[in-house]
Design a protein around this motif. Structure first.
Motif, short mmCIF file in Angstrom:
data_model
loop_
_atom_site.label_atom_id
_atom_site.label_comp_id
_atom_site.label_asym_id
_atom_site.label_seq_id
_atom_site.Cartn_x
_atom_site.Cartn_y
_atom_site.Cartn_z
N LEU A 20 0.81 -1.21 0.00
CA LEU A 20 0.00 0.00 0.00
C LEU A 20 0.85 1.26 0.00
O LEU A 20 0.36 2.33 -0.36
N LYS A 21 2.09 1.18 0.41
CA LYS A 21 2.96 2.36 0.38
C LYS A 21 3.77 2.41 -0.91
O LYS A 21 4.08 3.50 -1.41
N LEU A 22 4.11 1.26 -1.44
CA LEU A 22 4.95 1.21 -2.64
C LEU A 22 4.14 1.46 -3.90
O LEU A 22 4.58 2.19 -4.80
N MET A 23 2.94 0.88 -3.99
CA MET A 23 2.16 0.97 -5.22
C MET A 23 1.74 2.41 -5.55
O MET A 23 1.84 2.82 -6.72
N PRO A 24 1.28 3.23 -4.60
CA PRO A 24 0.95 4.62 -4.96
C PRO A 24 2.14 5.39 -5.50
O PRO A 24 1.98 6.26 -6.36
N GLU A 25 3.34 5.09 -4.99
CA GLU A 25 4.53 5.79 -5.49
C GLU A 25 4.84 5.40 -6.93
O GLU A 25 5.35 6.21 -7.71
N LYS A 26 4.55 4.17 -7.30
CA LYS A 26 4.87 3.69 -8.64
C LYS A 26 3.70 3.84 -9.62
O LYS A 26 3.89 3.60 -10.81
N LEU A 27 2.53 4.20 -9.12
CA LEU A 27 1.36 4.32 -9.99
C LEU A 27 0.91 5.77 -10.13
O LEU A 27 -0.29 6.05 -10.25
#
Length: 571
Positions: A502-509
Motif C-alpha cells: 500500500l505504500k509502494l504501489m501509490p509511489e509507482k502508480l
C-alpha cells in the motif's frame, strides 16, 4: 430440475491428455517468443525491441513459460507416483498459465498506451500472447489433481536452511528490481509476475512446505531476513529516491504493527489511529532544536522518543477509558471523531485560537536531522566502498525500530495478554464470563498500540524535516487499517506485506493518479471476495473464513502434526 451432464472416464482422460499437449505447445511458444521483438519502440516498458536479446520483463515471461512447461512435463519424466509426498502439479500449471496470460495482456496494453496504439506491438508480442492463451486453455482442459501433501515432508536441515536463505534473498532482489523500475506499466507487469510465482508456490504446496520449514528454523529465518534487510541499501547505488520510499514503507509498517495490536489481536475497530502517530511527530518536532520550535527545552533524542511515546499512550488512555465501553460501529465512530479532533486541535494551537505550540496549519518546519552518538543522519557516509545517503541512514534506524516492534508484538501475542485479546476478539461476553479483564485489556491494547505509534512518529518528524496537521488525515488511518486487512490481521508478515504494497504501489502508480483510489478500492473488493483472510493469514482466521474447505482443514491439521513431531524430536 436441470441435470448437468457429466463426462465419462474415457472422455475425461482424453480431455486431460489433449489439455496437457496444448499446454505444452503453448509453454514452448511462450518461451521461444521471449527472443522475438515485442514492441516497435524502445520507450515502451524496458525496451523489448531486440531480436535474440530478451529484456528483463521478457525474461519474466520466459520464466512463466518454464513454470508451465515444468509443471506439465516433470511429473511424466520422474514418475511422481512413487513418492510418498506429492505436489499439486496441475494446480501449479493452472496458476502459472493464468498468471502468464494476465502478464502478457498487461504487457501489450502497456506497449499500446506508452507508444500510442496496438499497432506498435511487434509480431513477437502476438506470438507470446498466443502461447499464453494456448497454455491457459490447455491447462483448463486438464482434470484437477489431488491436494498436495508436500507440506508434511522433511528435507535435510542444510537443504531447508539453504532454501530459506535463497527465498529471502530472492525477495530482496525482487524488491530492489521493482524499486528501480521507472515506468508504471513496467512496475505493474513485474508485480503480476511476482504474484504469479507466489500463486504457483501456494497451489503446488511448496509455500506450505516452506512455511513449515521456516517454523522449524525460525531463528535462521529471522537472521536471514534482517541480514537481507540491512543489505538492501547497498543494492540501490546510493539512490535517495528509492531509499526515501523504503523509509516511508518502514514508518508505515511500524505504525501498522501498533494498529495490528488494536485491530488484529483485540478486534477493536480504530479509525483515528493516525492521531497517535501525529502526536509522536509533533512532540518530537516541538522538543527538537528547530528554529521554529515553540518550547525552549531540547532534551536528547532518546528522552524525546520516550516522551513522544508516553504522550501518545496517554492519549490512547484518554480516548480509550471512556469510549471502550462501546463496541462495533459505535467505537469506530468515536475513534474517527478523535482523529478529526486531533487534527483540528493541532491547527488551533497557533497562538491565536489557542496556545502557541504547533504553529497551526504552518506546522513546525526545519526539524534538524538526528545526531546519535556522534553519527549525523543528515550526512552521506561511505561504508564498504559504497556511499549511503541521508535516507539510508534513517532506513537503518527504522529497521531497528521495526525489529523491536516485531519482538514486542510476538511476545504479547504469545503471552497470556495476547490470548486474552484473542478471546475478546472472538466473543467478548464469553471472555468476560471466563474471568478475562475485558476493559483492562482493551485499554492496554489502545495504550500499547499508541505507544508504538508515538515511537514511529518521533523518528518520522526528523526524517520528514517538517510536521504539519494536514499529514494526519482520516485517509491515512484508512490506509493503515487496509494494510492490516489486506496483509492478514494478527500476523507479523501479513502486516509487513500489506504495508509494503500500500505504500509502494501509490509511489509507482503516479501515472494513474486520478484513479489510484478507484484501483485501490477494486483491489480490496477482490480481496474480500477471493481471500477475505488476507494475503498472509493466521490459521485461525483462514479456517474462520473457509469453514467449508475440508482440504484446508486437513492441510492445517497435517502441519500441526508435523510441528508437534518436530518439537518432540528436538526435545
Amino acid at each position: 430440475m436441470i441435470k448437468i451432464p457429466t463426462l465419462s472416464r474415457e472422455q475425461q482422460l482424453r480431455s486431460h491428455t489433449t489439455g496437457r499437449l496444448v499446454g505444452l505447445v503453448g509453454a514452448v511458444v511462450l518461451i521461444g517468443s521471449a527472443y522475438l521483438p515485442w514492441a516497435y519502440g524502445s520507450a515502451a516498458l524496458d525496451d523489448m525491441t531486440f531480436l535474440g536479446g530478451p529484456s528483463p520483463l521478457q525474461f519474466c515471461g520466459l520464466a512463466l513459460g518454464v513454470l508451465v512447461l515444468a509443471a506439465l512435463l516433470v511429473p511424466r519424466l520422474i514418475g511422481v507416483g512413487r513418492f510418498r509426498h506429492r505436489l499439486g502439479w496441475v494446480r501449479a500449471a493452472k496458476a502459472a498459465s493464468t498468471g502468464a496470460l494476465v502478464f502478457l495482456l498487461l504487457v501489450l496494453v502497456s506497449i499500446a498506451l506508452e507508444l500510442g496504439g496496438l499497432v506498435n506491438v511487434m509480431y513477437g508480442g502476438w506470438v507470446a500472447l498466443a502461447g499464453g492463451a494456448a497454455s491457459f486453455v490447455g491447462t483448463r482442459l486438464m482434470a484437477a489433481d489431488r491436494a498436495p501433501t508436500i507440506a508434511a515432508a522433511q528435507a535435510p536441515q542444510w537443504l531447508e536452511i539453504l532454501l530459506i536463505a535463497l527465498t529471502v534473498g530472492a525477495a530482496m532482489l525482487a524488491a530492489a528490481f521493482a524499486l528501480n523500475l521507472s515506468g508504471g506499466g513496467a512496475f505493474v507487469t513485474f508485480v503480476t509476475f511476482v504474484a504469479t510465482v507466489v500463486a504457483v508456490l501456494i497451489r503446488s504446496g511448496l509455500m506450505q512446505w516452506l512455511s513449515a520449514a521456516s517454523a522449524r528454523h525460525r531463528k535462521v529465518l529471522i537472521l536471514a531476513a534482517f541480514v537481507v534487510a540491512f543489505a538492501f541499501p547497498f543494492t540501490q547505488g546510493g539512490s535517495d529516491a528509492n531509499m526515501s520510499i523504503a523509509t516511508q514503507v518502514l514508518i508505515f509498517a511500524g505504525t501498522a504493527m501498533g494498529l495490528n495490536i488494536v485491530v488484529g489481536l483485540a478486534g477493536l475497530l480504530d479509525l483515528g489511529y493516525i492521531a497517535f502517530l501525529g502526536a509522536g511527530a509533533f512532540t518530537s518536532a516541538i522538543l527538537s532544536e528547530s528554529a521554529f520550535s515553540t518550547v525552549g527545552w531540547h532534551p536528547p533524542f532518546i528522552v524525546v522518543v520516550l516522551i513522544s511515546a508516553c504522550i501518545s499512550a496517554t492519549l490512547g488512555l484518554i480516548i480509550g477509558s471512556p469510549t471502550l465501553r462501546v463496541s462495533g460501529d459505535y467505537l469506530a465512530i468515536v475513534t474517527l471523531a478523535f482523529g478529526e479532533i486531533f487534527r483540528i486541535s493541532m491547527n488551533n494551537l497557533d497562538g491565536t485560537d489557542g496556545p502557541l505550540l504547533t504553529r497551526g496549519s504552518n506546522g513546525i518546519p526545519a526539524v534538524p536531522d538526528l545526531v546519535l552518538f556522534g553519527y549525523d543522519f543528515g550526512q552521506r557516509h561511505t561504508v564498504l566502498g559504497l556511499e549511503l545517503g541521508r535516507f539510508s541512514n534513517y532506513y537503518f534506524l527504522l529497521l531497528v525500530m521495526v525489529g523491536l516492534f516485531i519482538l514486542v508484538f510476538t511476545r504479547l501475542n504469545n503471552s497470556r495478554i495476547g490470548r486474552g485479546w484473542v478471546a475478546i476478539r472472538e466473543d467478548e461476553k464469553a471472555a468476560e464470563a471466563m474471568g478475562v479483564n475485558v476493559f483492562g485489556l482493551k485499554v492496554f491494547a489502545f495504550a500499547g498500540g499508541a505507544f508504538l505509534a508515538g515511537v514511529a512518529g518521533s523518528i518520522k518528524a526528523h526524517q520528514d524535516i517538517s510536521v504539519t496537521p494536514d499529514q494526519y488525515i482520516f485517509l491515512e488511518s484508512a490506509f493503515l487499517l487496509a494494510a492490516i486487512v489486506l496483509g492478514g490481521m494478527g500476523t507479523v508478515l501479513g502486516v509487513l506485506v500489506g504495508a509494503t504494497l500500500l505504500k509502494l504501489m501509490p509511489e509507482k502508480l503516479r501515472f494513474v493518479n486520478e484513479y489510484r483510489l478507484l484501483i485501490f478500492g477494486l483491489l480490496l473488493v477482490l480481496m474480500m471476495r477471493f481471500r477475505p483472510e488476507g494475503l498472509v493469514a493466521s490459521r485461525r482466521r483462514a479456517l474462520e473464513f473457509h469453514e467449508e474447505d475440508e482440504e484446508l482443514a486437513e492441510r492445517i491439521e497435517d502441519e500441526l502434526e508435523v510441528r508437534a513431531a518436530t518439537k518432540g524430536t528436538t526435545r
